[in-house]
Motif scaffolding. Sequence first.
Motif, PDB file in Angstrom:
ATOM      1  N   LEU A  32       0.828  -1.202   0.000  1.00 31.02           N
ATOM      2  CA  LEU A  32       0.000   0.000   0.000  1.00 31.02           C
ATOM      3  C   LEU A  32       0.864   1.253   0.000  1.00 31.02           C
ATOM      4  CD1 LEU A  32      -2.992   0.663  -0.037  1.00 31.02           C
ATOM      5  CD2 LEU A  32      -2.928   0.837   2.452  1.00 31.02           C
ATOM      6  N   SER A  33       2.022   1.186   0.669  1.00 33.23           N
ATOM      7  CA  SER A  33       2.908   2.349   0.739  1.00 33.23           C
ATOM      8  C   SER A  33       3.560   2.666  -0.603  1.00 33.23           C
ATOM      9  CB  SER A  33       3.995   2.118   1.796  1.00 33.23           C
ATOM     10  OG  SER A  33       4.736   0.941   1.500  1.00 33.23           O
ATOM     11  N   ASP A  34       3.462   1.742  -1.598  1.00 33.01           N
ATOM     12  CA  ASP A  34       4.016   2.009  -2.925  1.00 33.01           C
ATOM     13  C   ASP A  34       3.074   2.845  -3.781  1.00 33.01           C
ATOM     14  OD1 ASP A  34       6.319   0.369  -2.514  1.00 33.01           O
ATOM     15  OD2 ASP A  34       5.105  -1.409  -2.924  1.00 33.01           O
ATOM     16  N   VAL A  35       1.787   2.832  -3.433  1.00 32.36           N
ATOM     17  CA  VAL A  35       0.775   3.407  -4.306  1.00 32.36           C
ATOM     18  C   VAL A  35       0.463   4.840  -3.888  1.00 32.36           C
ATOM     19  CG1 VAL A  35      -1.546   3.118  -5.249  1.00 32.36           C
ATOM     20  CG2 VAL A  35      -0.194   1.108  -4.606  1.00 32.36           C
ATOM     21  N   SER A  36       0.499   5.723  -4.861  1.00 32.95           N
ATOM     22  CA  SER A  36       0.143   7.120  -4.583  1.00 32.95           C
ATOM     23  C   SER A  36      -1.357   7.240  -4.371  1.00 32.95           C
ATOM     24  CB  SER A  36       0.564   8.003  -5.756  1.00 32.95           C
ATOM     25  OG  SER A  36       0.040   9.310  -5.616  1.00 32.95           O
ATOM     26  N   VAL A  37      -1.745   8.148  -3.465  1.00 38.43           N
ATOM     27  CA  VAL A  37      -3.168   8.331  -3.208  1.00 38.43           C
ATOM     28  C   VAL A  37      -3.900   8.860  -4.436  1.00 38.43           C
ATOM     29  CG1 VAL A  37      -2.897   8.664  -0.741  1.00 38.43           C
ATOM     30  CG2 VAL A  37      -2.692  10.632  -2.278  1.00 38.43           C
ATOM     31  N   THR A  38      -3.164   9.439  -5.365  1.00 34.94           N
ATOM     32  CA  THR A  38      -3.810   9.948  -6.578  1.00 34.94           C
ATOM     33  C   THR A  38      -4.336   8.816  -7.443  1.00 34.94           C
ATOM     34  OG1 THR A  38      -1.705   9.975  -7.758  1.00 34.94           O
ATOM     35  CG2 THR A  38      -2.350  11.991  -6.597  1.00 34.94           C
ATOM     36  N   ASN A  39      -3.890   7.609  -7.180  1.00 38.90           N
ATOM     37  CA  ASN A  39      -4.325   6.463  -7.978  1.00 38.90           C
ATOM     38  C   ASN A  39      -5.290   5.569  -7.221  1.00 38.90           C
ATOM     39  OD1 ASN A  39      -2.769   7.043 -10.317  1.00 38.90           O
ATOM     40  ND2 ASN A  39      -0.936   6.392  -9.188  1.00 38.90           N
ATOM     41  N   VAL A  40      -5.823   6.084  -6.105  1.00 35.49           N
ATOM     42  CA  VAL A  40      -6.780   5.328  -5.311  1.00 35.49           C
ATOM     43  C   VAL A  40      -8.151   5.976  -5.436  1.00 35.49           C
ATOM     44  CG1 VAL A  40      -7.430   4.676  -2.974  1.00 35.49           C
ATOM     45  CG2 VAL A  40      -5.055   4.447  -3.709  1.00 35.49           C
ATOM     46  N   LEU A  41      -9.163   5.157  -5.699  1.00 32.02           N
ATOM     47  CA  LEU A  41     -10.523   5.677  -5.840  1.00 32.02           C
ATOM     48  C   LEU A  41     -11.221   5.771  -4.498  1.00 32.02           C
ATOM     49  CD1 LEU A  41     -11.562   3.541  -8.935  1.00 32.02           C
ATOM     50  CD2 LEU A  41     -10.674   5.867  -8.933  1.00 32.02           C
ATOM     51  N   TRP A  42     -10.882   4.877  -3.593  1.00 30.45           N
ATOM     52  CA  TRP A  42     -11.497   4.871  -2.256  1.00 30.45           C
ATOM     53  C   TRP A  42     -10.575   4.119  -1.318  1.00 30.45           C
ATOM     54  CZ3 TRP A  42     -12.991   1.068   1.194  1.00 30.45           C
ATOM     55  CH2 TRP A  42     -13.844   1.468   2.252  1.00 30.45           C
ATOM     56  N   VAL A  43     -10.519   4.577  -0.065  1.00 27.10           N
ATOM     57  CA  VAL A  43      -9.688   3.900   0.909  1.00 27.10           C
ATOM     58  C   VAL A  43     -10.424   3.846   2.240  1.00 27.10           C
ATOM     59  CG1 VAL A  43      -8.467   6.011   1.579  1.00 27.10           C
ATOM     60  CG2 VAL A  43      -7.384   3.791   1.957  1.00 27.10           C
ATOM     61  N   ASP A  44     -10.300   2.729   2.900  1.00 26.42           N
ATOM     62  CA  ASP A  44     -10.912   2.561   4.212  1.00 26.42           C
ATOM     63  C   ASP A  44     -10.198   3.446   5.228  1.00 26.42           C
ATOM     64  OD1 ASP A  44     -12.556   0.799   6.149  1.00 26.42           O
ATOM     65  OD2 ASP A  44     -10.497   0.638   6.907  1.00 26.42           O
TER      66      ASP A  44
END
Length: 669
Positions: free
Chosen positions: A301-313
């Motif tokens: 999860l730490s590899d992925v930028s938040v700009t590429n996440v549609l929703w996060v718990d």
Amino acid sequence: MSDFQQFVADVTTRLSTMSKGELYVAGDGLDRDSLWLTFLDSFPAGTNLRFRERSEYDCSTCRGFIKNFGTVVEIHDGQIRTLWSGVSAADPVFSVVAAAMDAFVRTLPLSTVFRSTQTQYGTRTTRTLRDGQVEVWHHLHGPVAKRHRTEDVGAAQGSFDTTVQVFQRGLAELTRDALDTVVDLIDDNALYRGAEHRRAVTEFRSLQNRWAQASDARAFVFANAMNPAARFRNTVIGTLVQDLSAGVDLEQAVRSFETKVAPHNYQRPKALITPAMVKAAMKTIDELGIEESLQRRFARLSDVSVTNVLWVDNDTQSRMKDGIEGLLMQAATTGSSGARLREAKPEEIPVVTFMKDVLPAATSIDLWVANSHEPHFVSLTTGRHPAAPRLFLWDNEFAWSYGGNVTDSIKEKVKRAGGNVTGKLRVSLSWFNHDDLDLHVFEPNGDHIWYREKRNKLDVDMNAGGAFSREPVENVTWAGKVPDGEYRIEVNQYNKRESSGVGFVIETESNGRIEHYRYEQAVGHQQTVEVGRMTVTGEVITAFRPGKDMRRGNAAKDVWGITTEQFVPVSTIMYSPNYFDDNEVGNRHYFFMLKGCVNDQPTRGIYNEFLRRDLQPHRKVFEVLGDRTKCEPSADQLSGLGFSSTVRNAVTAKVTMTGGRRRLISIQF
């Protein structure tokens, strides 16, 4: 005992010893009368005296023996030994005869195998009356051993001669490299039911090695022509070795083999990879300078930028690469407990609408993970060296891998095993260990379908012998007319081998409807379980009465740490990496990463369809590398369910909205 009697006894003993093994005939096309004359002429001058009109040892009984047994030979320790080898009589005259016959026969080429319709050649003694006195004459004689007798000599020798020709061609034409390649393919599970052919390949390879070292190659061929591997060249696996020996491309040769032995819907479980190909691949890696790019791992999860996440718990936000600050959506506050989840049919909402209208106000999401979703388990992968040259069509180091190592649905298992899943009615059995369970179906008219009477309906029967599987199935399909009436279904434990992974599942299908019935107990050795009685009307299952201890529905399974057939919390939702940032390459996938979902198997981080265009000419190399450079499992990986935008599908989500309202939504893809 006269000297000739001793000579006869020595020859008879020698024949008896030889007859314990296989016998062969030397002298292809040899005139048997000339052989008899050779015998007579082998006597030293002055020793074969005249008796009446003919030579002393010239008689019809001895002639019959010489003509039929004179050129018989054995092959001992790779060497040809004649009937006359080692025969040494007390009288030097007969020793000379034996030596002369031995030398002559050894000059003759091997012709065929010895077979005869007779039980004996020659006679021990004959009697004549001379001057009122009975004279007893002794002759060469000997029995034909039972193993060498046949009613059709021509057919037996013709079959042997054909085998010798096939064997000889195989030894000369099939290359060691081709044989080694096929063994590698079998060991790598890259050939359909290849394990069944491994012994034949290795046995022939061993024979070829010994043939190459034999002092008498022709004798070796004859001595081993009875070996089942002698006809290897003409077997189906032998044709694959032929093609490879002739320089046919590996893919084409294996494809030709599979058209002969595999069902039309068979898909090879592994790429065609051999040690030689791996060596070539490693050479290409050096030439392209992409060694670091090929080193892959599971993404965190730490590899992925938040700009590429549609929703996060909420519980997951702090572990994102950019932390909480970069989140596009505001942290939702938890309201009241909300209304109880309605026990109603889920709302059907297209995935695009779900992303646009539901996600922004969602505080928690749970997915119903069904057994049918097993092929949708997916993992996100990335490069170990972010600064290394990119491999893929999109401008980032991420990729994804669907669960190739995950157990398929029963239907998919049956298809992979070569069973028919397209009939009007299907009953399939699936179990989970090395036991040998057998499916029994009794039709309305009493016909019994089982492994002894398949009736063109039972087409898959696993774990009966040979290689064992922990994903075995049996399958009965009605491709033609399906009789109306009541069918009885039973499962019998033919051979219990294990105490773990017990129980089984029955899957029925008619008119597009699939139902499951499970048995969750161990099935004892030779025990029969009544699965149930199935009513069929108009070729459709209209009723099913489960037997005792049978349970309707799928049994929950543990897949990647997730228990199926229940709701599982979602940690984050994202598009596939080909749609990260400003990329829009190919088909979009929707990934629902699940809490506690951990792929415990090495996973491919490289797929040919992902490669950038300038690497496409090296597809075969990358196919090898993708299999040889898998990502090793890690506990903090991103794994869950993935769905393609181009394939019709659905998944049920339980969504808690801001304010505590709960919704049951069927997300439509």
